[in-house]
Design an enzyme around this catalytic site. Sequence first.
Site, PDB file in Angstrom:
ATOM      1  CG  LEU A  17      -1.874  -1.114   1.422  1.00 15.12           C
ATOM      2  CD1 LEU A  17      -2.525  -1.055   2.800  1.00 15.12           C
ATOM      3  CD2 LEU A  17      -2.918  -1.050   0.321  1.00 15.12           C
ATOM      4  CG  ASP A  59       1.714  -3.177   2.940  1.00 17.63           C
ATOM      5  OD1 ASP A  59       2.610  -2.327   2.832  1.00 17.63           O
ATOM      6  OD2 ASP A  59       0.677  -3.170   2.248  1.00 17.63           O
ATOM      7  CD  GLU A  64       5.811   0.379  14.641  1.00 13.58           C
ATOM      8  OE1 GLU A  64       6.483   0.853  15.562  1.00 13.58           O
ATOM      9  OE2 GLU A  64       5.626   0.975  13.561  1.00 13.58           O
ATOM     10  CG  ASP A  65       1.723  -1.138  11.006  1.00 16.78           C
ATOM     11  OD1 ASP A  65       1.839  -0.233  11.843  1.00 16.78           O
ATOM     12  OD2 ASP A  65       2.123  -1.034   9.825  1.00 16.78           O
ATOM     13  NE  ARG A  84      -0.094  -3.984   6.705  1.00 16.90           N
ATOM     14  CZ  ARG A  84       0.799  -3.368   7.483  1.00 16.90           C
ATOM     15  NH1 ARG A  84       0.754  -2.052   7.613  1.00 16.90           N
ATOM     16  NH2 ARG A  84       1.725  -4.048   8.125  1.00 16.90           N
ATOM     17  NE  ARG A 129      -4.065   2.348   6.733  1.00 14.89           N
ATOM     18  CZ  ARG A 129      -2.936   1.852   6.230  1.00 14.89           C
ATOM     19  NH1 ARG A 129      -2.166   1.102   6.992  1.00 14.89           N
ATOM     20  NH2 ARG A 129      -2.593   2.116   4.983  1.00 14.89           N
ATOM     21  CG  HIS A 159       0.855   4.398  11.234  1.00 15.06           C
ATOM     22  ND1 HIS A 159       1.629   3.598  10.432  1.00 15.06           N
ATOM     23  CD2 HIS A 159      -0.373   3.810  11.277  1.00 15.06           C
ATOM     24  CE1 HIS A 159       0.918   2.566  10.001  1.00 15.06           C
ATOM     25  NE2 HIS A 159      -0.298   2.672  10.486  1.00 15.06           N
ATOM     26  CB  CYS A 247       7.169   0.136  10.385  1.00 20.78           C
ATOM     27  SG  CYS A 247       8.299   0.324   9.028  1.00 20.78           S
TER      28      CYS A 247
END
Length: 252
Positions: A17, A59, A64-65, A84, A129, A159, A247
């Site tokens: 993305l 991705d 980290e996300d 994701r 997000r 973010h 990330c």
Amino acid sequence: MPVALLREVSPSFADALVAHGGRPPDVGLAIEQHSLYRRALEAAGYAVEVLAGDPDHPDCVFIEDTAVVIGEMAVATRPGAEERRGEVGPVSSRLAASMTVGAIEQPGTLDGGDVMVIDGTVYVGRSSRSNDSGIEQLAAFAATQGMSLVSVPVSCVLHLKSAVLPVDPETVVVTPGTVDETLLEGLRIVHEANHEQHRFSALPLADGSLLVTANSPDTAGMLSDLGMRPVPIDVSEIQAADGGLTCMSILF
Ligand code: CIR
């Protein structure tokens, strides 16, 4: 020994993305940059574990996300980008071998890139997000760890940690105009150099060094002047897909 959990660059990383219609990242170069990042973490004393990349999730390198560690526990997220969400399972399973893992449930959404833990306080970006329900659920988990939570509305960037980067236990580098800085009261704020805006990223390491993005030397210079030890690393292809230095790992 501190652990750094990483995830390989997906072979489909060129389809990651990208928010502002930028160029797609170069996958081969991203793999090289990722291995330099891995070596930097090893040199700083981390036991690095690397989960396999997933061809169906371009991705997935942005591990980290998918989970955040707060106090003695982890919280598996529910990423704001629906495509994701399938990245979370393998990360959550690995963390469950080391600690209790809670989970953000529907209708909550939360990306780990919105979560910054400093000195017992959890700052969470309210972003495109991460929504109010996700933030409320995280606040309840934080309370079980004796930690308070501050919600920080974020504008113009993906973010919270696209714009507010912890660089030591009391200092953050902030991109001007992205957050209400009064919400960061008590923290020392350094502003990102004007011509480097939206480039700077950093990751403080357990040995006291600080990884910084190679394309923001003036901001790094301000940190050297404050007595920090910034170590530049080129992550141009990670930045091309809207990522930074935090990330690509979960540290615990
Ligand atoms: C995304 O849009 O989700 C990815 N292309 C970039 C995620 C970067 N995550 C992070 O900095 N924590």
